[in-house]
Design a protein around this motif. Structure first.
Motif, PDB file in Angstrom:
ATOM      1  N   LEU A 120       0.854  -1.183   0.000  1.00 23.62           N
ATOM      2  CA  LEU A 120       0.000   0.000   0.000  1.00 23.62           C
ATOM      3  C   LEU A 120       0.888   1.230   0.000  1.00 23.62           C
ATOM      4  CD1 LEU A 120      -2.588  -0.768   2.834  1.00 23.62           C
ATOM      5  CD2 LEU A 120      -3.037  -0.748   0.400  1.00 23.62           C
ATOM      6  N   LEU A 121       0.295   2.358  -0.289  1.00 21.53           N
ATOM      7  CA  LEU A 121       0.987   3.628  -0.149  1.00 21.53           C
ATOM      8  C   LEU A 121       0.362   4.390   1.010  1.00 21.53           C
ATOM      9  CD1 LEU A 121       1.339   4.706  -3.878  1.00 21.53           C
ATOM     10  CD2 LEU A 121       3.111   3.772  -2.399  1.00 21.53           C
TER      11      LEU A 121
ATOM     12  N   VAL B 166       5.182   6.939   1.198  1.00 22.35           N
ATOM     13  CA  VAL B 166       5.996   5.757   1.474  1.00 22.35           C
ATOM     14  C   VAL B 166       5.215   4.493   1.114  1.00 22.35           C
ATOM     15  CG1 VAL B 166       7.258   6.895   3.340  1.00 22.35           C
ATOM     16  CG2 VAL B 166       5.251   5.520   3.883  1.00 22.35           C
ATOM     17  N   ARG B 167       5.944   3.418   0.891  1.00 22.20           N
ATOM     18  CA  ARG B 167       5.336   2.110   0.659  1.00 22.20           C
ATOM     19  C   ARG B 167       5.135   1.426   2.005  1.00 22.20           C
ATOM     20  NH1 ARG B 167       9.707   2.454  -2.022  1.00 22.20           N
ATOM     21  NH2 ARG B 167       9.674   3.036  -4.179  1.00 22.20           N
ATOM     22  N   VAL B 168       3.973   0.837   2.215  1.00 21.43           N
ATOM     23  CA  VAL B 168       3.702   0.061   3.423  1.00 21.43           C
ATOM     24  C   VAL B 168       3.950  -1.395   3.053  1.00 21.43           C
ATOM     25  CG1 VAL B 168       1.986  -0.588   5.148  1.00 21.43           C
ATOM     26  CG2 VAL B 168       1.973   1.721   4.180  1.00 21.43           C
TER      27      VAL B 168
ATOM     28  N   LEU C 262      -3.365   6.374   6.373  1.00 23.07           N
ATOM     29  CA  LEU C 262      -3.595   5.134   5.638  1.00 23.07           C
ATOM     30  C   LEU C 262      -4.976   5.123   5.009  1.00 23.07           C
ATOM     31  CD1 LEU C 262      -2.169   2.560   8.187  1.00 23.07           C
ATOM     32  CD2 LEU C 262      -1.306   2.962   5.888  1.00 23.07           C
ATOM     33  N   ARG C 263      -5.075   4.534   3.847  1.00 19.28           N
ATOM     34  CA  ARG C 263      -6.349   4.399   3.138  1.00 19.28           C
ATOM     35  C   ARG C 263      -7.361   3.679   4.016  1.00 19.28           C
ATOM     36  NH1 ARG C 263      -6.282   0.407  -1.771  1.00 19.28           N
ATOM     37  NH2 ARG C 263      -6.415  -1.081  -0.073  1.00 19.28           N
ATOM     38  N   ASN C 264      -8.576   4.160   4.047  1.00 19.95           N
ATOM     39  CA  ASN C 264      -9.705   3.591   4.783  1.00 19.95           C
ATOM     40  C   ASN C 264      -9.568   3.670   6.301  1.00 19.95           C
ATOM     41  OD1 ASN C 264     -10.875   2.834   2.341  1.00 19.95           O
ATOM     42  ND2 ASN C 264     -10.003   0.794   2.423  1.00 19.95           N
ATOM     43  N   ILE C 265      -8.440   4.122   6.812  1.00 19.92           N
ATOM     44  CA  ILE C 265      -8.243   4.217   8.250  1.00 19.92           C
ATOM     45  C   ILE C 265      -8.137   5.667   8.684  1.00 19.92           C
ATOM     46  CG2 ILE C 265      -6.645   3.713  10.146  1.00 19.92           C
ATOM     47  CD1 ILE C 265      -6.069   1.042   8.792  1.00 19.92           C
ATOM     48  N   GLY C 266      -7.393   6.455   7.947  1.00 11.21           N
ATOM     49  CA  GLY C 266      -7.213   7.859   8.285  1.00 11.21           C
ATOM     50  C   GLY C 266      -5.857   8.110   8.923  1.00 11.21           C
TER      51      GLY C 266
END
Length: 125
Positions: free
Chosen positions: A16-17, A31-33, A59-63
């Motif tokens: 993920l990014l 950054v790359r996760v 983070l996507r969908n988390i915030g």
């Protein structure tokens, strides 16, 4: 390395990014996760961080999640989140996630990086 897994918390390997901002800086870094768990993540990127830096991760969908840098090795680093999140939400497509807030089970002290040592107490070699 052995095949034995010694971690006490399960983690997911994924790609993920995320946006990471070091405390007291305005610039966000992409950054790359590489790994993500409820208590933290491993990121990879060209940003310069040091162990103990306070960061804000988006983070996507988390915030946005606050945390601290637990370790650094080359361009990879570990971030321990201050509060646990539902890491599976980051995997879901954005259309499937409802707009509920981050699921917190309280502060996660088990994943927090230890404080920096006092320089005056270190022995010179």
């Amino acid at each position: 390395m052995t095949g034995l897994e010694t971690r006490s918390v399960s983690r997911d390997s994924l790609f993920l990014l995320a946006n990471v901002r070091v405390e007291q800086e305005t610039e966000q870094h992409r950054v790359r996760v590489r790994n993500l768990s409820d208590g933290g993540m491993m990121g990879e990127g060209t940003m310069r961080v040091k162990r103990g830096n306070r960061v804000e991760v988006e983070l996507r969908n988390i915030g946005k999640i606050d945390g601290s840098v637990a370790w650094v090795q080359d361009q990879r680093f570990g971030i321990a989140f201050d509060e646990e999140v539902d890491s599976q939400r980051a995997r879901a497509p954005q259309a499937e996630v409802n707009t509920a807030a981050i699921v917190n089970s309280g502060p996660s002290y088990a994943h927090r990086a230890p404080p920096q040592p006092d320089a005056s107490s270190l022995r010179k070699v």
